[in-house]
Design an enzyme around this catalytic site. Structure first.
Site, mmCIF file in Angstrom:
data_model
loop_
_atom_site.group_PDB
_atom_site.id
_atom_site.type_symbol
_atom_site.label_atom_id
_atom_site.label_comp_id
_atom_site.label_asym_id
_atom_site.label_seq_id
_atom_site.Cartn_x
_atom_site.Cartn_y
_atom_site.Cartn_z
ATOM 1 N N TYR A 37 30.394 68.528 12.095
ATOM 2 C CA TYR A 37 31.834 69.292 12.906
ATOM 3 C C TYR A 37 32.921 68.976 11.629
ATOM 4 O O TYR A 37 33.556 69.926 11.661
ATOM 5 C CB TYR A 37 32.101 67.912 14.143
ATOM 6 C CG TYR A 37 33.133 68.133 14.424
ATOM 7 C CD1 TYR A 37 33.058 68.922 15.327
ATOM 8 C CD2 TYR A 37 33.969 67.461 14.340
ATOM 9 C CE1 TYR A 37 34.281 68.774 16.982
ATOM 10 C CE2 TYR A 37 35.795 67.665 15.151
ATOM 11 C CZ TYR A 37 35.805 68.680 16.194
ATOM 12 O OH TYR A 37 37.031 68.697 16.267
ATOM 13 N N SER A 82 46.690 63.257 16.632
ATOM 14 C CA SER A 82 46.923 62.669 15.437
ATOM 15 C C SER A 82 47.070 62.396 14.568
ATOM 16 O O SER A 82 47.678 62.407 14.112
ATOM 17 C CB SER A 82 45.216 64.130 16.013
ATOM 18 O OG SER A 82 44.195 63.068 15.158
ATOM 19 N N LYS A 106 40.842 53.060 11.205
ATOM 20 C CA LYS A 106 41.033 53.782 11.967
ATOM 21 C C LYS A 106 39.731 53.110 12.863
ATOM 22 O O LYS A 106 38.765 53.641 12.622
ATOM 23 C CB LYS A 106 40.365 55.359 11.711
ATOM 24 C CG LYS A 106 40.553 56.533 13.135
ATOM 25 C CD LYS A 106 40.730 57.827 11.783
ATOM 26 C CE LYS A 106 40.946 58.876 12.429
ATOM 27 N NZ LYS A 106 39.955 58.843 13.943
ATOM 28 N N ARG A 128 45.340 58.736 26.214
ATOM 29 C CA ARG A 128 45.756 59.739 25.909
ATOM 30 C C ARG A 128 45.898 60.516 27.125
ATOM 31 O O ARG A 128 46.851 61.847 26.910
ATOM 32 C CB ARG A 128 44.854 60.323 24.811
ATOM 33 C CG ARG A 128 45.442 60.751 23.763
ATOM 34 C CD ARG A 128 44.812 61.067 21.931
ATOM 35 N NE ARG A 128 43.600 61.542 22.956
ATOM 36 C CZ ARG A 128 43.088 61.763 21.422
ATOM 37 N NH1 ARG A 128 43.442 61.683 20.035
ATOM 38 N NH2 ARG A 128 41.618 62.236 21.633
ATOM 39 N N GLU A 163 43.945 51.446 20.482
ATOM 40 C CA GLU A 163 43.076 51.433 21.380
ATOM 41 C C GLU A 163 41.967 50.781 21.532
ATOM 42 O O GLU A 163 42.130 49.371 21.769
ATOM 43 C CB GLU A 163 42.180 51.399 19.778
ATOM 44 C CG GLU A 163 40.743 52.614 19.326
ATOM 45 C CD GLU A 163 40.773 53.917 19.237
ATOM 46 O OE1 GLU A 163 40.390 55.341 19.523
ATOM 47 O OE2 GLU A 163 42.466 54.028 18.911
ATOM 48 N N LYS A 294 38.555 59.600 6.082
ATOM 49 C CA LYS A 294 36.854 59.645 6.429
ATOM 50 C C LYS A 294 36.165 59.658 5.654
ATOM 51 O O LYS A 294 35.533 59.429 4.667
ATOM 52 C CB LYS A 294 36.952 60.962 7.069
ATOM 53 C CG LYS A 294 37.461 61.244 8.365
ATOM 54 C CD LYS A 294 37.395 60.724 9.406
ATOM 55 C CE LYS A 294 36.052 61.559 10.860
ATOM 56 N NZ LYS A 294 35.791 60.704 11.820
ATOM 57 N N CYS A 388 2.657 74.503 26.896
ATOM 58 C CA CYS A 388 1.578 74.982 27.228
ATOM 59 C C CYS A 388 0.305 76.269 26.380
ATOM 60 O O CYS A 388 -0.629 76.692 27.148
ATOM 61 C CB CYS A 388 2.462 76.005 28.494
ATOM 62 S SG CYS A 388 3.075 77.479 27.453
ATOM 63 N N CYS A 405 9.914 78.465 24.917
ATOM 64 C CA CYS A 405 8.740 79.128 25.232
ATOM 65 C C CYS A 405 8.648 80.188 25.827
ATOM 66 O O CYS A 405 9.997 80.540 26.847
ATOM 67 C CB CYS A 405 7.745 78.098 25.659
ATOM 68 S SG CYS A 405 5.878 78.366 26.924
#
Length: 655
Positions: A37, A82, A106, A128, A163, A294, A388, A405
């Site tokens: 992502y 954000s 965070k 939010r 939060e 991050k 199968c 399949c």
């Protein structure tokens, strides 16, 4: 890249990220890894900056979130935006410049606004919501958040942002008590706060962690947070730099995730001066006074043993890497989804014996980060279906390659479809487990959903099967019969129509007043295009619904003959006050109603109230097993509260 290709890529990335966001936030069911992502997000942001092309629903400019229709909608005093994100600490340093700043965790939960009046009394809680402008009123739920004060020493109106989270200890405790464990504390916190059953909120230890004082404002934000500490709030853990040169590194070292008892997914670097922050302005996606760092996930090497293939309800074979067990974040991990063929190829998964690097996304979900190249290559992608034995093929699905399949009659496809059809949110047939369905398929008793409603033809044969008996067979058949009374949205959801999820099924049903014949009429004369005006119904779903309708029209009509369809309209039209001022508790299994939620709805439709636990304020306990020794029965008897059966309850309504 030519201009037209850039535009197409921007549109493609926007759609992919939007779908991933819905799956992640709304359904707590990720369709891609966090790493994937972030890579797509970074690519989109780069292309938007270079080309100037930004679509209206771009996730880099609009915050994702979703309104729950059952909750009142409330407008925020200012948009809940954000934070711009990065994984590069040098970008953080460039952003901070020589400003005064601080660092905080965070938090990874559900963003929430709380408001207090001039008397210091709690008055409102709002999520939010959709785009950070309209939220959901969860005031009553907030009254059960353990660390949220209902009265504070403040003589002016107060608005806070923070939060709603649950600690890892609470997450683990709750997962031991529920039949379907939550995947992540974030989903548990969000689901709990949005529930309409306040008993559930009361019994779970939600926490509210304040990260911003919206009003009144202080010259410095840290002063505001410190004032809130003194009022009894739990504010976000934070770190003040000791050195301009090494401040970022020092804070990162001091604020590792393991030092926090709540789930966190990064750090926020925030400018401290309020007026400076306002002067920097904001985009429609984020305020320019803060930036999120991050974390890079820690990876652990292990050895790939083999790739396991399992089939979903649409016949897609999903690969799962099985590797030598390894301990990550305190638990043993030995499997991680590879999602599809494209992910396998991108990672370079080629052979058993290959070294793979594994991490836990959000410290919960095992994922493969990368693999070491290997000289040998073996056939990991089967050319025959493991269920199968018929040929498989690789096809494109939303720009990803997936393995399917080719056999329309594959028992694996049938098992997936039938297991979905009987699930709680679909036809809700208790006792028809996946193992039982598989057994009945192998015996030739089940080839379609409709066959479920003719299993009574095999009643005698069932009773002599290993693991079955007279009582279990009768219970199963009774459950099947009860499910004949259903609603249009459950029926539609049970069909496994590609792209038609639970919410879309509910919206479509609601648009025709839950009337099956009205739905048939719209599809016959106007097709799925009629539903385009509904939120989330676009070209892909319309195409899918029309294709399914064209191929299975007669099957739908034939299957519908097995059911009696309830409508919300008829329930509402029967609303009376016969049970006004009467409070009920429901426990045990039900016979006359589809499930306990249906019984609860009927009580409320007649003016009554349903609560989750027995107390002196309860008028009746409804339990078909009146002589049960359950804790609720015992407490009702000790308080002299009448215990009545469904039949007695229905008699009460009819008198």
């Amino acid at each position: 890249m030519e201009g037209i290709n850039i535009a197409e890529r921007v549109r493609e990335l926007t759609n992919q990220l939007h779908k991933a966001s819905i799956a992640y936030y709304k359904y707590d069911n990720p369709i891609m890894t966090d790493k994937h992502y972030d890579e797509l997000y970074d690519e989109l942001e780069k292309l938007e900056n270079e080309s100037g092309i930004v679509l209206s629903d771009s996730p880099t400019h609009y915050v994702q979130g979703y309104i729950i229709d059952e909750l009142k909608k409330v407008k925020h005093t200012k948009p809940m935006l954000s934070a711009k994100k990065t994984k590069d600490s040098n970008e953080i340093k460039a952003f901070l410049k020589d400003y005064d700043w601080y660092c905080s965790y965070k938090m990874d939960g559900l963003t929430l606004v709380v408001r207090y009046n001039e008397n210091g009394e709690f008055v409102q809680g709002i999520t939010r919501g959709t785009n950070g402008i309209i939220g959901e009123d969860v005031t009553e739920q907030c009254r059960f958040i353990k660390n949220l004060p209902m009265k504070i020493p403040c003589s002016q109106p107060l608005e806070l942002r923070g939060e709603c989270v649950v600690s890892y200890d609470e997450f683990n405790r709750i997962n031991k008590e529920v039949s379907e464990p939550f995947k992540h504390p974030r989903g548990l916190a969000g689901g709990t706060l949005r529930t309409l059953d306040l008993n559930i909120v009361r019994d779970r230890n939600l926490a509210f962690i304040v990260f911003e004082l919206v009003s009144p404002t202080f010259t410095h934000k840290l002063e505001g947070l410190e004032a809130l500490d003194k009022m009894g709030f739990e504010t976000v853990q934070r770190c003040k730099p000791k050195s301009k040169e090494t401040g970022v590194e020092d804070c990162v070292e001091a604020m590792q995730p393991e030092f926090c008892k709540y789930p966190v997914d990064g750090l926020i670097f925030e400018l401290d001066n309020t007026e400076l922050s306002k002067s920097l302005g904001a985009t429609s996606h984020h305020e320019n006074c803060r930036m999120a760092l991050k974390w890079q996930d820690d990876t652990y090497p292990t050895t790939l043993k083999y790739v396991d293939w399992t089939m979903g309800k649409f016949g897609t074979l999903t690969p799962t890497a099985v590797f030598e067990p390894i301990e990550i974040d305190g638990s043993i991990v030995e499997r991680a989804s590879l999602h599809n063929i494209s992910v396998m190829k991108d990672l370079g998964v080629k052979s058993s014996g290959q070294t793979v690097y594994v991490y836990k996304s959000n410290m919960i979900i095992p994922q493969i980060d990368s693999v070491e190249p290997i000289n040998k290559e073996e056939k990991l992608i089967p050319n025959k279906c493991p269920i199968c034995g018929q040929p498989t093929k690789i096809v494109k699905d939303n720009n990803s390659e997936v393995l399917v399949c080719t056999n329309d009659n594959c028992n694996g496809k049938l098992l997936g479809k039938l297991s979905h059809a009987v699930s709680r949110d679909a036809l809700n047939i208790d006792g028809l487990s996946e193992a039982t369905i598989e057994k009945f398929i192998n015996l030739g008793w089940l080839n379609s959903i409709q066959d479920i409603y003719h299993l009574f033809d095999h009643e005698n044969e069932m009773k002599v099967l290993e693991g079955f008996g007279k009582k279990s067979v009768e219970k199963l058949l009774n459950s099947i019969e009860k499910s004949r009374k259903t609603s249009l949205e459950r029926f539609l959801y049970s069909l496994s129509i590609p792209l038609l999820g639970k919410s879309a099924s509910m919206m479509i049903a609601d648009s025709v007043d839950y009337d099956f014949n009205a739905f048939i009429s719209k599809m016959t004369f106007k097709g799925a295009e009629y539903f385009r005006y509904l939120p989330g119904v676009g070209d892909a779903l319309i195409t899918s619904l029309n294709a399914y309708w064209k191929k299975h029209y007669s099957d739908i009509l034939q299957l519908a003959n097995e059911f009696t369809f309830e409508t919300q309209k008829s329930i509402m039209s029967e609303t009376t006050n016969e049970l006004e001022n009467k409070t009920f508790v429901i426990t045990g299994s039900v016979n006359h109603y589809q499930n306990r939620d249906a019984l609860k709805a009927d009580i409320e439709a007649h003016g009554g109230k349903v609560v989750g636990s027995v107390s002196s304020k309860v008028n009746y306990l409804i339990n078909n097993d009146i002589n049960s020794t359950s804790s609720k029965n015992k407490k009702a008897k000790s308080l002299n509260i009448p215990i009545i059966s469904e039949d007695q309850f229905l008699s009460m309504l009819n008198n």
